[in-house]
Scaffold this motif. Structure first.
Motif, short mmCIF file in Angstrom:
data_model
loop_
_atom_site.label_atom_id
_atom_site.label_comp_id
_atom_site.label_asym_id
_atom_site.label_seq_id
_atom_site.Cartn_x
_atom_site.Cartn_y
_atom_site.Cartn_z
N PRO A 14 -18.16 7.71 3.92
CA PRO A 14 -16.72 7.63 3.65
C PRO A 14 -16.34 6.37 2.87
O PRO A 14 -16.89 5.30 3.10
CB PRO A 14 -16.10 7.60 5.06
N SER A 15 -15.41 6.54 1.95
CA SER A 15 -14.75 5.43 1.27
C SER A 15 -13.29 5.42 1.71
O SER A 15 -12.77 6.43 2.17
CB SER A 15 -14.83 5.58 -0.25
N HIS A 16 -12.64 4.29 1.56
CA HIS A 16 -11.22 4.22 1.88
C HIS A 16 -10.47 3.97 0.58
O HIS A 16 -10.66 2.94 -0.07
CB HIS A 16 -10.94 3.11 2.89
N LEU A 17 -9.61 4.92 0.19
CA LEU A 17 -8.88 4.86 -1.08
C LEU A 17 -7.47 4.35 -0.83
O LEU A 17 -6.78 4.79 0.09
CB LEU A 17 -8.82 6.24 -1.73
N LEU A 18 -7.03 3.43 -1.68
CA LEU A 18 -5.70 2.84 -1.57
C LEU A 18 -5.00 2.87 -2.92
O LEU A 18 -5.62 2.62 -3.96
CB LEU A 18 -5.78 1.38 -1.10
N ILE A 19 -3.73 3.17 -2.92
CA ILE A 19 -2.89 3.00 -4.11
C ILE A 19 -2.06 1.75 -3.87
O ILE A 19 -1.28 1.69 -2.92
CB ILE A 19 -1.98 4.21 -4.35
N LEU A 20 -2.27 0.75 -4.72
CA LEU A 20 -1.64 -0.56 -4.52
C LEU A 20 -0.54 -0.82 -5.55
O LEU A 20 -0.62 -0.39 -6.70
CB LEU A 20 -2.69 -1.67 -4.65
N THR A 21 0.47 -1.57 -5.12
CA THR A 21 1.49 -2.09 -6.02
C THR A 21 1.87 -3.47 -5.49
O THR A 21 1.35 -3.92 -4.47
CB THR A 21 2.72 -1.16 -6.10
N ARG A 22 2.76 -4.14 -6.20
CA ARG A 22 3.20 -5.48 -5.77
C ARG A 22 4.71 -5.58 -5.95
O ARG A 22 5.27 -5.05 -6.91
CB ARG A 22 2.53 -6.58 -6.59
N THR A 23 5.36 -6.27 -5.01
CA THR A 23 6.79 -6.48 -5.11
C THR A 23 7.12 -7.36 -6.32
O THR A 23 8.09 -7.15 -7.03
CB THR A 23 7.34 -7.14 -3.83
N ILE A 26 0.85 -1.19 0.00
CA ILE A 26 0.00 0.00 0.00
C ILE A 26 0.89 1.24 0.00
O ILE A 26 1.58 1.52 0.98
CB ILE A 26 -0.94 0.01 1.22
N LEU A 27 0.89 1.96 -1.13
CA LEU A 27 1.71 3.17 -1.24
C LEU A 27 1.05 4.37 -0.61
O LEU A 27 1.72 5.27 -0.11
CB LEU A 27 2.01 3.47 -2.71
N MET A 28 -0.28 4.42 -0.66
CA MET A 28 -1.00 5.53 -0.04
C MET A 28 -2.37 5.04 0.41
O MET A 28 -3.00 4.22 -0.26
CB MET A 28 -1.15 6.71 -1.01
N SER A 29 -2.82 5.54 1.55
CA SER A 29 -4.11 5.14 2.11
C SER A 29 -4.81 6.38 2.63
O SER A 29 -4.21 7.17 3.37
CB SER A 29 -3.87 4.13 3.24
N GLU A 30 -6.05 6.57 2.24
CA GLU A 30 -6.78 7.78 2.61
C GLU A 30 -8.27 7.51 2.69
O GLU A 30 -8.83 6.87 1.80
CB GLU A 30 -6.50 8.88 1.59
N GLU A 31 -8.91 7.97 3.75
CA GLU A 31 -10.35 7.83 3.88
C GLU A 31 -11.02 9.19 3.66
O GLU A 31 -10.63 10.17 4.28
CB GLU A 31 -10.73 7.28 5.26
#
Length: 285
Positions: A187-196, A150-155
């Motif tokens: 509210p929603s919870h927004l995530l920017i995802l990546t993978r190793t 998770i690179l960024m997490s925001e509600e």
């Protein structure tokens, strides 16, 4: 009246090469709505731009309009029938540390990693129904256990203008209004995802973890998926994910406008004549 303050236009109209070059020299982030003369600028996005201007300020964020037929530099965008937005970011070396944090969209040391990330990224949204049922932390834990970073997490609570633009490709569907209303209901919870690993296929991997759009189908076909476990029915299916890399580019640019990704916009930092085109997805979410 001499005491009346002159209102500043939200979007500057760029109609000449001189104005275009002046725009390219503006410090901060400039978002250019490239439109066709026969259809005009994208009106639904104006209220979203207004909200962003209030939150970020005029010093760091600028909006402009440019008709494709009026400027030679925009020749390649002529005749397009979908909204096209170009992003130009010029760093001001004199920006204060506080402004740097605002421009990256996050406090702390992780923002530099996000802003310069070379990993493929995708957008994940934990929808209002799952957030309202207190399932956010549980879903995030499952996301991490599945190998996502998770690179960024925001509600935050989405606005109607944001969601109408976000789902504009579904505007003709019967369920469009219900979908927009649901996404703005809390509210929603927004995530920017990546993978190793398998970073180039992060969007596909995330969609596999989510499962089929309809929770009833998900419970039958993929009972371990997130929508099978946390969704009830469409559109209350707990999570959203970008369809593919192009869809992720569009959605991340819309919901995280001040964050840039090297893998999504490699040309933006190299050639001032190039911008980022936001394509319209053809699929449903």
């Amino acid at each position: 009246m001499s005491g009346k303050r002159k209102e500043i236009a939200l979007q500057v109209n760029i109609s000449t090469q001189e104005l275009w070059e002046e725009m390219l020299s503006s410090k901060g982030l400039t978002v250019v709505d490239v439109y066709q003369g026969w259809c005009g600028p994208c009106k639904p996005v104006v209220s979203l731009f207004q909200k962003m201007r209030i939150e970020v300020g005029l010093d760091l964020l600028h909006f402009a309009l440019a008709e494709a037929d009026c400027l030679d530099v925009l020749e390649k965008y002529r005749g397009r029938c979908e909204p096209t937005f170009l992003f130009y970011a010029i760093k001001d070396e004199a920006l204060s540390e506080e402004e740097e944090r605002v421009s990256h969209g996050k406090d702390g040391g992780e923002d530099a990693d996000v802003a310069s990330s070379e990993k493929a990224c995708t957008l994940a949204i934990i929808k209002p129904d799952a957030v309202g049922h207190g399932k956010t932390d549980e879903i995030i834990m499952k996301i991490q256990e599945a190998g996502f970073d998770i690179l960024m997490s925001e509600e935050r609570t989405m606005t109607e203008a944001e969601m109408r633009l976000f789902y504009q490709h579904r505007a003709g569907e019967e369920a469009f209004e219900k979908l927009v209303h649901h996404m703005c209901s809390g509210p929603s919870h927004l995530l920017i995802l990546t993978r190793t690993e398998d970073t180039e296929d992060v969007a596909t991997a995330w969609r596999a973890l989510m499962g089929p759009c309809d929770p009833h189908v998900a419970r039958r076909e993929q009972p371990d998926s997130l929508r099978a476990q946390y969704g009830t029915e469409v559109p209350f299916n707990a999570v959203h994910g970008s369809r593919d890399a192009e869809d992720a580019r569009r959605e991340l640019a819309l919901l995280f406008p001040s964050v840039t990704f090297a893998d999504h916009v490699p040309e933006a930092s190299l050639d001032p004549e190039e911008g980022v085109v936001l394509p319209s997805p053809e699929d449903v979410h």
